[in-house]
Design a protein around this motif. Structure first.
Motif, short mmCIF file in Angstrom:
data_model
loop_
_atom_site.label_atom_id
_atom_site.label_comp_id
_atom_site.label_asym_id
_atom_site.label_seq_id
_atom_site.Cartn_x
_atom_site.Cartn_y
_atom_site.Cartn_z
N LEU A 24 44.17 41.63 40.19
CA LEU A 24 45.21 40.79 39.61
C LEU A 24 45.77 39.86 40.68
CD1 LEU A 24 47.17 43.61 37.73
CD2 LEU A 24 45.49 42.02 36.74
N SER A 25 46.05 38.62 40.31
CA SER A 25 46.56 37.64 41.26
C SER A 25 48.08 37.77 41.42
CB SER A 25 46.23 36.22 40.81
OG SER A 25 44.83 36.01 40.78
N VAL A 26 48.55 37.58 42.64
CA VAL A 26 49.97 37.53 42.94
C VAL A 26 50.31 36.08 43.27
CG1 VAL A 26 51.86 38.42 44.35
CG2 VAL A 26 49.87 39.88 43.86
N ILE A 27 51.24 35.50 42.52
CA ILE A 27 51.51 34.07 42.59
C ILE A 27 52.84 33.80 43.30
CG2 ILE A 27 51.76 31.94 41.26
CD1 ILE A 27 49.01 33.26 41.00
N ASN A 28 52.84 32.85 44.21
CA ASN A 28 54.08 32.38 44.83
C ASN A 28 54.81 31.48 43.82
OD1 ASN A 28 56.07 31.00 46.29
ND2 ASN A 28 54.84 30.93 48.15
N PRO A 29 56.00 31.88 43.36
CA PRO A 29 56.68 31.08 42.33
C PRO A 29 57.14 29.71 42.82
CG PRO A 29 58.11 32.85 43.10
CD PRO A 29 56.76 33.10 43.70
N THR A 31 55.30 27.70 44.82
CA THR A 31 54.16 26.78 44.97
C THR A 31 53.13 26.90 43.85
OG1 THR A 31 52.89 28.36 46.29
CG2 THR A 31 54.43 26.91 47.47
N GLY A 32 53.14 28.02 43.14
CA GLY A 32 52.12 28.25 42.11
C GLY A 32 50.80 28.72 42.68
N GLU A 33 50.74 28.98 43.98
CA GLU A 33 49.50 29.37 44.63
C GLU A 33 49.32 30.89 44.61
OE1 GLU A 33 49.53 25.74 47.94
OE2 GLU A 33 50.04 27.79 48.53
N THR A 34 48.06 31.31 44.57
CA THR A 34 47.75 32.74 44.69
C THR A 34 47.84 33.13 46.16
OG1 THR A 34 46.28 32.73 42.76
CG2 THR A 34 45.98 34.51 44.36
N ILE A 35 48.68 34.11 46.46
CA ILE A 35 48.88 34.51 47.85
C ILE A 35 48.15 35.80 48.19
CG2 ILE A 35 51.08 33.34 48.20
CD1 ILE A 35 52.51 35.90 47.45
N ALA A 36 47.77 36.57 47.16
CA ALA A 36 47.05 37.82 47.37
C ALA A 36 46.58 38.33 46.02
CB ALA A 36 47.94 38.85 48.06
N THR A 37 45.83 39.43 46.05
CA THR A 37 45.45 40.12 44.82
C THR A 37 45.74 41.60 44.99
OG1 THR A 37 43.16 40.51 45.54
CG2 THR A 37 43.61 38.45 44.33
N VAL A 38 45.83 42.29 43.85
CA VAL A 38 45.99 43.75 43.86
C VAL A 38 45.09 44.34 42.77
CG1 VAL A 38 48.33 43.80 44.80
CG2 VAL A 38 48.00 43.58 42.33
N PRO A 39 44.72 45.61 42.91
CA PRO A 39 43.82 46.22 41.93
C PRO A 39 44.41 46.35 40.53
CG PRO A 39 43.77 47.45 43.99
CD PRO A 39 44.90 46.47 44.10
N ASN A 40 43.55 46.17 39.55
CA ASN A 40 43.88 46.49 38.16
C ASN A 40 43.19 47.83 37.87
OD1 ASN A 40 44.62 46.45 35.50
ND2 ASN A 40 43.10 44.93 34.87
N LEU A 41 43.92 48.92 38.08
CA LEU A 41 43.32 50.24 38.05
C LEU A 41 42.86 50.65 36.66
CD1 LEU A 41 45.49 52.49 40.41
CD2 LEU A 41 43.45 51.15 40.95
N THR A 42 41.80 51.43 36.62
CA THR A 42 41.33 52.03 35.38
C THR A 42 42.16 53.27 35.06
OG1 THR A 42 39.75 53.46 36.52
CG2 THR A 42 38.98 51.26 35.86
N GLU A 43 42.06 53.73 33.84
CA GLU A 43 42.77 54.95 33.43
C GLU A 43 42.32 56.14 34.26
OE1 GLU A 43 43.33 57.75 29.44
OE2 GLU A 43 42.61 55.70 29.25
N GLU A 44 41.03 56.19 34.59
CA GLU A 44 40.50 57.31 35.37
C GLU A 44 41.14 57.37 36.76
OE1 GLU A 44 38.12 56.52 32.02
OE2 GLU A 44 38.65 55.15 33.65
N LEU A 45 41.33 56.21 37.38
CA LEU A 45 41.94 56.19 38.71
C LEU A 45 43.42 56.56 38.66
CD1 LEU A 45 40.30 53.13 40.51
CD2 LEU A 45 40.30 55.51 41.27
N VAL A 46 44.11 56.17 37.59
CA VAL A 46 45.51 56.54 37.45
C VAL A 46 45.64 58.05 37.30
CG1 VAL A 46 47.58 56.30 36.03
CG2 VAL A 46 46.13 54.31 36.45
N LEU A 47 44.78 58.65 36.48
CA LEU A 47 44.81 60.10 36.31
C LEU A 47 44.45 60.82 37.60
CD1 LEU A 47 43.16 60.34 32.77
CD2 LEU A 47 45.55 60.82 33.35
N ALA A 48 43.49 60.28 38.35
CA ALA A 48 43.14 60.87 39.64
C ALA A 48 44.31 60.79 40.61
CB ALA A 48 41.92 60.16 40.21
N THR A 49 45.09 59.73 40.50
CA THR A 49 46.28 59.59 41.35
C THR A 49 47.29 60.68 41.06
OG1 THR A 49 45.96 57.19 41.42
CG2 THR A 49 48.12 58.02 42.04
#
Length: 475
Positions: A24-29, A31-49
């Motif tokens: 998922l993109s993280v946007i600087n409000p 400038t509108g630019e993408t400054i980083a990304t972060v994972p869009n976790l699956t259900e399996e990874l959330v349960l493993a967490t």
């Protein structure tokens, strides 16, 4: 930019920095630019967490208070050491000006320091029971695995405010930051790991809020949910947690009255109002929302206020010349413009500001508002000052309390009798008298009505994460 580069594209699970393909993109409000990304976790990874967090709880809860305290103190020191980069991350993902972001980091760090001290003061009691052989013992135990959902408007401070008491109590935590501002949470937890926090004690997950929220609320192994956000979402989480009977802390919306009496110092009051209003660009649940001004000084106060507020500069939060940063996104701007339009169509007047460009909204004052307008009942969440007249103390108490919210209220007066009567009759969890920034780690941050329940900060805050156990002992 060491912290930002390290956390980019990752979540922190079971002591490992995890990357997935779907991001998922993280946007600087600003400038509108993408400054980083972060994972869009699956259900399996959330349960493993969740599985890993239970393991983390078993380790952390069995450590001594001294061992946990040592790690939390080290974390606090690392936060202060990295304040410049942490503030920069807040600014580029949230938009608030850099000095405001630095104050946020210090505010959050204060909770780590406070609860590191408070955790050593939690103790049970032993009293004699029905006879000399009978003892009544009260003990406190960590509630278990905690889920914490934090908002975008204070992306660093709200993380520290939830993690610090939970960790001090001996709980493990699954942290779900807002998808709009997840970087501050990841950076703070990176520093906690560097401080020696064992794997699995804090896990940071990102992704679809509805999917993750459903898992968190329905899994019985999660024994407590702490949420800061909108009342609408809080109500849904409240309902969804019923099936697993979780402990809850809900810090929700606000509609703060800021009440100005004729005997107040008007110059100071205007300056304080602006200080409180522009914190986080007005995007705060304790931001003054309805400005009630005694009728005999209404015009005089408005004149003072305009001279101060209209001169503030809106711009990129990184720029030192900016007084107010952007709103979080275009949707937030559109909401406020709709409120202003409805108000002016109903007889209110905009006397400064009222214009927007992309995510930037000029500091705005709207006068002659009344209780029939939508703006009276809505949390504005932006640099807009909506003004109302009142004649008597009884009238303003009724108007101030005429809201479903009950978080923060402000009173400005030099008369002790007025202050006493107002503070006693205002139906809000927090009342600030002649002071614009009441938030403090040592104070009980708590709302009522649709503003939620549960205490953050103060000595009481740690007990939100502790269960009381009674041991009936006969020797």
């Amino acid at each position: 930019m060491e912290l930002l580069n390290f956390i980019n594209g990752k979540n922190y699970i079971a002591g490992n920095w995890v990357e997935v393909v779907d991001q998922l993109s993280v946007i600087n409000p600003a400038t509108g630019e993408t400054i980083a990304t972060v994972p869009n976790l699956t259900e399996e990874l959330v349960l493993a967490t969740i599985d890993n967090s239970i393991t983390g709880f078993n380790i952390w809860s069995q450590m001594t208070v001294e061992q946990r305290s040592k790690i939390l103190r080290s974390w606090h020191q690392l936060v202060l050491k990295h304040i410049a980069e942490l503030a920069y991350i807040v600014t580029i993902e949230n938009g608030k000006i850099l000095e405001d972001a630095k104050r946020e980091i210090l505010y959050g760090a204060a909770f780590i320091e406070w609860f590191t001290d408070i955790m050593t003061q939690v103790s049970g009691t032993i009293v004699q029971g029905n006879n000399f052989r009978h003892k009544v013992i009260t003990e406190y135990e960590p509630v278990g695995l905690v889920a914490a959902i934090t908002p975008w408007n204070f992306p660093s401070a709200m993380v520290a405010r939830k993690l610090a008491p939970a960790l001090a109590a001996g709980c493990s935590v699954i942290l779900k930051p807002s998808s709009l501002t997840p970087l501050s949470a990841l950076a703070l937890v990176k520093l906690a790991a560097d401080a020696g926090l064992p794997p699995g004690v804090v896990n940071v997950i990102t992704g679809d809020s509805n999917k993750i929220g459903k898992i968190i609320t329905q899994d019985f192994r999660i024994r407590k949910l702490s949420f800061t956000g909108s009342t609408e979402v809080g109500k849904k989480l409240y309902q969804d947690c019923a099936g697993t009977i979780k402990r809850l802390s809900l810090e929700l919306g606000g509609n703060a009255p800021f009440i100005i009496f004729a005997d107040a110092d008007l110059e100071k009051t205007a300056a304080d109002l602006i200080t409180a209003k522009i914190r986080s660009g007005g995007q705060s649940c304790v931001s003054p929302n309805r400005i009630f001004i005694e009728e005999i000084i209404y015009d005089q106060f408005i004149e003072i206020l305009v001279s101060k507020f209209a001169s503030l500069k809106v711009g990129n939060g990184i720029e030192s010349t900016s007084d107010i940063g952007p709103l979080i996104n275009a949707k937030a701007v559109e909401k406020i413009l709709d409120l202003l339009s409805e108000s002016t169509n109903s007889g209110a007047k905009i006397i400064c500001g009222g214009k927007a460009l992309k995510n930037f909204l000029d500091p705005t004052i709207v006068i002659d508002c009344n209780e029939e307008m939508k703006i009276f009942h809505t949390e504005i969440f932006g640099p807009v000052i909506a003004c109302y007249k009142f004649k008597t103390i009884e009238q303003v108490i009724e108007l101030a309390n005429k809201t479903e919210y009950g978080l923060q209220a402000y009173i400005y007066s030099s008369k002790l009798e007025t202050i006493h009567k107002m503070s006693a009759q205002l139906d809000f969890g927090m009342v600030s008298v002649n002071s614009p920034l009441p938030a403090n780690a040592k104070a009980a941050f708590a709302g009522r009505k649709a503003s939620g329940f549960g205490i953050e900060g103060s000595r009481d805050g740690i007990y939100e994460y502790l269960n009381t156990k009674y041991v009936n002992l006969t020797i």
